[in-house]
Motif scaffolding. Structure first.
Motif, short mmCIF file in Angstrom:
data_model
loop_
_atom_site.label_atom_id
_atom_site.label_comp_id
_atom_site.label_asym_id
_atom_site.label_seq_id
_atom_site.Cartn_x
_atom_site.Cartn_y
_atom_site.Cartn_z
N LEU A 189 0.82 -1.25 -0.10
CA LEU A 189 0.03 0.12 0.11
C LEU A 189 0.84 1.31 -0.01
CD1 LEU A 189 -2.95 1.25 0.62
CD2 LEU A 189 -2.18 1.48 2.95
N GLU A 190 0.62 2.14 -1.03
CA GLU A 190 1.21 3.58 -1.01
C GLU A 190 -0.05 4.42 -0.91
OE1 GLU A 190 3.70 3.89 -4.02
OE2 GLU A 190 5.06 2.47 -3.49
N PHE A 191 0.04 5.48 0.02
CA PHE A 191 -1.08 6.17 0.42
C PHE A 191 -0.33 7.47 0.55
CE2 PHE A 191 -4.21 8.50 3.23
CZ PHE A 191 -5.21 8.27 2.39
N TYR A 192 -1.23 8.43 -0.10
CA TYR A 192 -0.77 10.14 0.08
C TYR A 192 -1.81 10.79 0.79
CZ TYR A 192 1.21 14.53 -0.54
OH TYR A 192 1.66 15.77 -0.27
N HIS A 193 -1.38 11.28 2.06
CA HIS A 193 -2.55 11.96 2.47
C HIS A 193 -2.08 13.50 2.70
CE1 HIS A 193 -4.69 13.81 5.89
NE2 HIS A 193 -5.47 12.76 5.70
N ASP A 194 -3.10 14.47 2.23
CA ASP A 194 -2.63 15.54 1.88
C ASP A 194 -2.08 16.49 3.14
OD1 ASP A 194 -5.18 15.69 3.31
OD2 ASP A 194 -5.99 17.29 2.32
N ILE A 195 -2.19 15.92 4.42
CA ILE A 195 -1.58 16.75 5.29
C ILE A 195 -0.49 15.86 5.96
CG2 ILE A 195 -1.97 17.42 8.03
CD1 ILE A 195 -4.93 17.64 7.20
N GLY A 196 -0.54 14.38 6.11
CA GLY A 196 0.35 13.86 6.38
C GLY A 196 1.64 13.39 5.59
N GLY A 197 1.18 13.42 4.31
CA GLY A 197 2.15 13.04 3.10
C GLY A 197 1.99 11.52 2.92
N PHE A 198 3.07 11.09 2.34
CA PHE A 198 3.42 9.59 1.75
C PHE A 198 3.30 8.76 3.09
CE2 PHE A 198 5.90 6.08 0.84
CZ PHE A 198 5.22 5.52 -0.21
N GLN A 199 2.44 7.73 2.81
CA GLN A 199 2.40 6.57 3.82
C GLN A 199 2.53 5.38 3.43
OE1 GLN A 199 -1.26 7.64 5.78
NE2 GLN A 199 -0.21 9.00 7.26
N THR A 200 3.04 4.47 3.87
CA THR A 200 3.16 2.87 3.58
C THR A 200 2.19 2.09 4.35
OG1 THR A 200 4.83 2.13 5.33
CG2 THR A 200 5.76 2.98 3.43
N LYS A 201 1.92 0.92 4.25
CA LYS A 201 0.84 0.39 5.00
C LYS A 201 1.16 0.51 6.44
CE LYS A 201 -1.12 -4.14 5.72
NZ LYS A 201 -1.39 -5.52 5.24
N LYS A 202 2.50 0.04 6.87
CA LYS A 202 2.87 0.09 8.22
C LYS A 202 2.67 1.51 8.92
CE LYS A 202 6.77 -0.73 11.27
NZ LYS A 202 8.20 -1.06 11.31
N SER A 203 3.07 2.76 8.22
CA SER A 203 2.66 4.10 8.78
C SER A 203 1.21 4.29 8.62
CB SER A 203 3.70 4.91 7.95
OG SER A 203 3.43 5.07 6.74
N PHE A 204 0.39 3.59 7.66
CA PHE A 204 -0.75 4.05 7.65
C PHE A 204 -1.51 3.44 8.98
CE2 PHE A 204 -4.95 2.94 6.29
CZ PHE A 204 -5.52 4.25 5.92
N LEU A 205 -1.27 2.16 9.18
CA LEU A 205 -1.78 1.72 10.19
C LEU A 205 -1.47 2.20 11.64
CD1 LEU A 205 -2.01 -1.90 8.86
CD2 LEU A 205 -3.93 -0.67 9.16
N LYS A 206 -0.23 2.42 11.69
CA LYS A 206 0.14 3.17 12.88
C LYS A 206 -0.36 4.44 13.30
CE LYS A 206 4.48 3.61 15.32
NZ LYS A 206 6.05 3.85 15.07
N LEU A 207 -0.67 5.35 12.13
CA LEU A 207 -1.41 6.63 12.49
C LEU A 207 -2.93 6.36 12.66
CD1 LEU A 207 -1.49 9.61 12.29
CD2 LEU A 207 -2.07 9.40 9.82
#
Length: 100
Positions: free
Chosen positions: A61-79
């Motif tokens: 998973l590669e997710f880009y949040h307009d506030i938090g920026g780029f996230q991987t699956k691990k960082s996305f789930l941690k947030l």
């Protein structure tokens, strides 16, 4: 000359009007997407089911949040885990200090 220009304009108009940006998707595929979407959003996010999110999201998973920026699956789930804790604490606070 005017006729050929008019003919080209008419052909272009009908040719462009038939173009579609998306391919038609089968009804079965639409239902699969709707089911997965509902599962992730209703159960995963709305009901704070982090374990379900972990199993439903792909490892790459590669997710880009307009506030938090780029996230991987691990960082996305941690947030989201931190977010769920904040939501839970707010709910507890509301219930503990509710005026009767």
């Amino acid at each position: 000359m005017k006729r050929s220009i008019l003919l080209v304009i008419i052909l272009l108009f009908f040719g462009v009007s038939n173009l579609q940006a998306q391919h038609k998707v089968s009804e079965e595929l639409k239902q699969i997407f709707q089911k997965k979407d509902s599962l992730i959003f209703d159960e995963g996010f709305n009901n704070c089911n982090l374990k379900l999110l972990e199993t439903q999201l792909t490892d790459d998973l590669e997710f880009y949040h307009d506030i938090g920026g780029f996230q991987t699956k691990k960082s996305f789930l941690k947030l989201w885990q931190k977010t769920f804790v904040v939501i839970l604490l707010e709910l507890i606070k509301e219930n503990l200090f509710q005026k009767v």
